[in-house]
Design an enzyme around this catalytic site. Structure first.
Site, mmCIF file in Angstrom:
data_model
loop_
_atom_site.group_PDB
_atom_site.id
_atom_site.type_symbol
_atom_site.label_atom_id
_atom_site.label_comp_id
_atom_site.label_asym_id
_atom_site.label_seq_id
_atom_site.Cartn_x
_atom_site.Cartn_y
_atom_site.Cartn_z
ATOM 1 N N HIS A 82 47.004 42.356 37.325
ATOM 2 C CA HIS A 82 45.981 41.322 37.117
ATOM 3 C C HIS A 82 45.024 41.773 36.017
ATOM 4 O O HIS A 82 44.160 42.619 36.234
ATOM 5 C CB HIS A 82 45.238 41.070 38.448
ATOM 6 C CG HIS A 82 44.148 40.056 38.321
ATOM 7 N ND1 HIS A 82 43.062 40.026 39.155
ATOM 8 C CD2 HIS A 82 43.983 39.037 37.443
ATOM 9 C CE1 HIS A 82 42.269 39.035 38.803
ATOM 10 N NE2 HIS A 82 42.796 38.421 37.762
ATOM 11 N N ASN A 134 38.631 38.905 42.772
ATOM 12 C CA ASN A 134 38.453 37.464 42.958
ATOM 13 C C ASN A 134 38.188 37.098 44.412
ATOM 14 O O ASN A 134 37.544 36.099 44.690
ATOM 15 C CB ASN A 134 39.676 36.702 42.432
ATOM 16 C CG ASN A 134 39.617 36.572 40.919
ATOM 17 O OD1 ASN A 134 38.592 36.853 40.307
ATOM 18 N ND2 ASN A 134 40.718 36.175 40.306
ATOM 19 N N SER A 142 46.179 35.855 39.455
ATOM 20 C CA SER A 142 44.836 36.340 39.785
ATOM 21 C C SER A 142 44.511 36.115 41.250
ATOM 22 O O SER A 142 43.488 36.591 41.732
ATOM 23 C CB SER A 142 43.803 35.650 38.899
ATOM 24 O OG SER A 142 43.969 34.256 38.972
ATOM 25 N N GLU A 182 43.760 45.193 37.761
ATOM 26 C CA GLU A 182 44.080 45.321 39.186
ATOM 27 C C GLU A 182 45.597 45.445 39.305
ATOM 28 O O GLU A 182 46.329 44.583 38.804
ATOM 29 C CB GLU A 182 43.607 44.094 39.962
ATOM 30 C CG GLU A 182 42.163 44.165 40.415
ATOM 31 C CD GLU A 182 41.770 42.980 41.307
ATOM 32 O OE1 GLU A 182 40.922 43.164 42.180
ATOM 33 O OE2 GLU A 182 42.303 41.872 41.125
#
Ligand code: 3H9
Length: 701
Positions: A430, A480, A409, A442
């Site tokens: 991800h 993130n 991540s 992702e």
């Protein structure tokens, strides 16, 4: 050029086939051709009746949404449908595939509706911030009962052909589109020129209950979650019971126009197109085809691994779940079985389908079980050394050409890829927790990732019902990385004097699905702390950095799973922790942070403007291809409200210059902390100076 309406004369029946790939949207030329063909047929004594159908998977996906911003060209859809409805000749709709929005409204003006079993029927306009505007709210209640008409119009959810038949929306259902067309032509021929009913017939009365409307309004308000369109749709449907058809249609058109000019409609329509544009990846060789994926190996049977395995199994893939720890493997397999069997209990699948799904699952206790997989997805602990070791081993084991994906991540995919001799086959996938539920994926393209690997990942995302967004390599990628300043400032605001519930309430009032501290508790404060340990070098200069997250981690107060975190939990119920105030005050004291009363506006600005600022940096660096990609990520993975269009769309509507100026204000007002974290991004500064739009610097294509 092929015309969008292909005309075929079969005896005395004129068959009009809409042929406007990919979805037979009712664009300007199609409307014009349809109207002209119907008018010409009415003037031709050799024609007795018409059949309208579609080519391909759909009957029609409705109006061309791309036309909405500038306004619909003439002839507008309501006018075309009016021509059909007032024609002297009967028209049978042969609904070969789904009829959505204006597509269903077209079917509604026809005398009869014959449908293929696979067809779905829906009025999804509310999900675009509008209401059906070509008669749907007036003609549907004239055909089916009030409750069903209200549900279809205000929820946007489609119904199946058999449900539609049961409602009386469809006259007959056939196994295939071809059969529906053949039967429609035969029926039209048999009709001669006899039309079915008077177009203005009033609908059946509303249910005989005094509070029927009030109950509907209450339920719709609850489901709408801040969206205006569902209640507007209800208002329009109710007009059908009170007004003659033409008056109801005029009111509908006015409500449609009002909704279509709203900020919500602009935001939701932006989200619709942004979600589809993500599949267009710049710099990709168009000739490259995806690798065939029949079998997937998932390494690591923890929460993420078992969720990913479930998502793949549910899409019909064969999955090998691998974990070297027999206990974890057994737990992972049980978690998968629970989800699949839960689907049976919820009536989503039958027991046979559940058994078949679970039969596609194999378990393996060593990496060698990944040898025959076309795609391997690693979901082990978030630690670079561990992941590199797994990839070095996979390099020896996986078959040539297999795509090797990491579910990291935050970590650098290039460093993971370099642990293999085939970095072109390595990619980041991800997933978001729970991986079988969350729509976002992702797709992280490393420096050496091949176009084929990217194409394969995009195909996979579609296959497993996810929206795959291609992003570049950096700490945290897009989602993130943006979460980082947003959550970092929330943690800092705690030290400065805000409470967890004040912070979270400001954000949920704005429309976020969840406050950021509740989100930290859900993800696990141990997970956040471990990510920070991996990134220590970048944050070491700020001793206040997510300090409370680290403190909770050290105390074992990991959040929901521990029953304690930023809140106290009893099951899913959370309450404020009074003891946290002293703990936070002590930490602030140690850091020399003077606590004060924090206003809601300050929380709003500092958290949300930091989020936007990071989005601008991500665009400058090319980590995201376009602002709409960021919006897609945040609406699908982080609970950003789609009715605001995603953080970048919202930022523009809110005012880029204002956001820039307030960031500059906080930079100056917050001392060394402000200087470290609140400098406006170069692109934001430029756009603020020139009063520009994001598209000026970051074109969508
Ligand atoms: C309406 O009808 C208003 C009326 O009541 C009143 C008017 C006055 N328009 O989703 P996909 C494009 S509002 C324009 O990947 P799938 C889409 O952008 C309309 N374009 O395919 C994409 O383009 P690209 C109410 C449209 O197979 C391509 O088609 N109708 C439209 O996964 C493929 O789309 C709706 O809200 C459109 N209406 O799913 C239905 N629809 O290839 C909206 C699609 O360039 N559409 N495109 O990226 C859908 O829900 C799905 O597209 C559908 C197919 C289920 C049809």
């Amino acid at each position: 050029m092929t015309r969008p309406v292909v005309i075929e004369k079969i005896g005395s029946v004129l068959l009009l086939r809409m042929q406007a790939p990919p979805v037979n949207a009712l664009g300007a030329q199609l409307r014009k051709d349809l109207q002209e063909a119907v008018a010409a047929a009415a003037a031709d004594p050799a024609i007795t009746s018409l059949v309208v159908t579609g080519q391909g998977k759909l009957f029609s996906a409705g109006a061309d949404i791309a036309e909405f911003e500038a306004g619909m060209a003439k002839p507008e859809l309501p006018e075309v449908l009016d021509t059909i409805e007032r024609s002297r000749l009967p028209v049978v709709a042969a609904i070969n595939g789904s009829a959505l929005g204006g597509g269903l409204e077209l079917a509604l003006v026809c005398d009869y509706r014959f449908a293929a079993r696979r067809a779905k029927f829906g009025l999804p306009e509310v999900s675009l911030g509008i209401i059906p505007g070509a008669g749907g709210t007036q003609r549907l209640p004239r055909l089916i009962d009030a409750e069903a008409a209200i549900a279809m119009t205000t929820s946007g959810k489609p119904v199946s052909a058999s449900e539609a038949e049961a409602f009386g929306l469809v006259d007959r259902v056939f196994d295939s589109g071809d059969e529906a067309v053949a039967a429609a032509v035969a029926h039209a021929a048999a009709l001669g020129t006899a039309r079915r009913t008077a177009r203005t017939a009033p609908p059946p009365a509303l249910p005989d209950s005094t509070d029927f409307v009030a109950q509907q309004r209450l339920a719709i308000t609850r489901q709408a979650k801040g969206r205006d369109a569902p209640l507007k749709a209800l208002e329009s449907v109710l007009n059908a019971y009170a007004l003659p058809l033409d008056e109801g249609l005029a009111r509908e058109a006015a409500i449609f126009a009002e909704c279509n000019s709203s900020l919500q409609a602009k935001a939701l329509q932006h989200v619709f197109f942004a979600e589809r544009q993500v599949a267009q990846v710049r710099g990709m060789d168009a000739a490259v085809t995806a690798h065939t994926v029949a079998g997937v190996a998932v390494i690591g049977a923890g929460t993420m691994g078992s969720g990913i395995a479930t998502a793949c199994l549910q899409a019909g893939l064969k999955v090998t779940l691998i974990d070297v720890n027999p206990g974890s493997l057994a737990k992972g397999a049980q978690a998968i079985a629970r989800i699949i069997e839960g689907n049976v209990a919820k009536g989503r699948i039958d027991a046979g389908a559940a058994a078949a799904t679970l039969q596609r699952l194999e378990l393996g206790d060593s990496l060698s079980a990944a040898a025959s997989a076309d795609l391997v997805i690693e979901a082990v602990v978030e630690n670079m050394a561990v992941k590199q070791k797994v990839f070095a081993e996979l390099d020896r084991i996986a078959k040539p050409g297999a795509i090797l994906a990491t579910n990291t991540s935050t970590l650098n995919v290039d460093l993971i890829a370099n642990a293999t001799a085939r970095p072109h086959d390595v990619i980041g996938l991800h997933f978001f927790s729970p991986a079988h539920v969350m729509r976002l994926l992702e797709i992280v393209r490393g420096a050496k990732t091949s176009d084929q690997a990217v194409k394969t990942a995009l195909d996979l995302s579609r296959r497993i019902g996810k929206v795959g967004v291609v992003v570049g390599v950096c700490y945290g990628f897009v989602g993130n990385r943006m979460l980082e300043p947003y959550a970092r400032d929330a943690h800092r605001l705690l030290l400065e004097g805000a409470s967890p519930s004040q912070l979270d309430t400001v954000l949920t009032r704005f429309g976020m699905a969840m406050g950021v501290l509740s989100m930290c508790d859900m993800a696990g404060n141990d997970v956040g702390a471990s990510m920070r340990r991996e990134n220590r070098a970048a944050i070491a200069h700020d001793p206040s950095y997510c300090r409370m997250g680290d403190v909770l981690d050290a105390r074992g107060e990991f959040g929901q799973k521990a029953g304690l975190g930023f809140y106290a939990y009893a099951g899913r119920d959370k309450s404020e922790r009074l003891d946290l105030v002293d703990l936070i005050a002590a930490e602030a004291d140690q850091l020399g942070i003077v606590r004060r009363e924090i206003g809601d506006e300050e929380i709003f600005e500092r958290c949300l403007y930091s989020l936007v600022n990071e989005g601008c940096r991500i665009l400058e660096e090319g980590i995201a291809q376009r602002p709409g990609d960021i919006d897609t990520i945040w609406c699908n993975g982080y609970g950003f409200p789609a009715l605001l269009g995603g953080p970048m769309h919202w930022a523009e509507a809110h005012g880029l210059q204002h956001i820039h100026d307030r960031l500059a204000h906080w930079r100056a007002a917050l001392g060394t902390y402000g200087e470290a974290w609140f400098s406006p991004a170069a692109s934001l500064t430029e756009l603020a100076r020139n009063r520009g739009r994001l598209v000026d610097l970051f074109p969508s294509d």
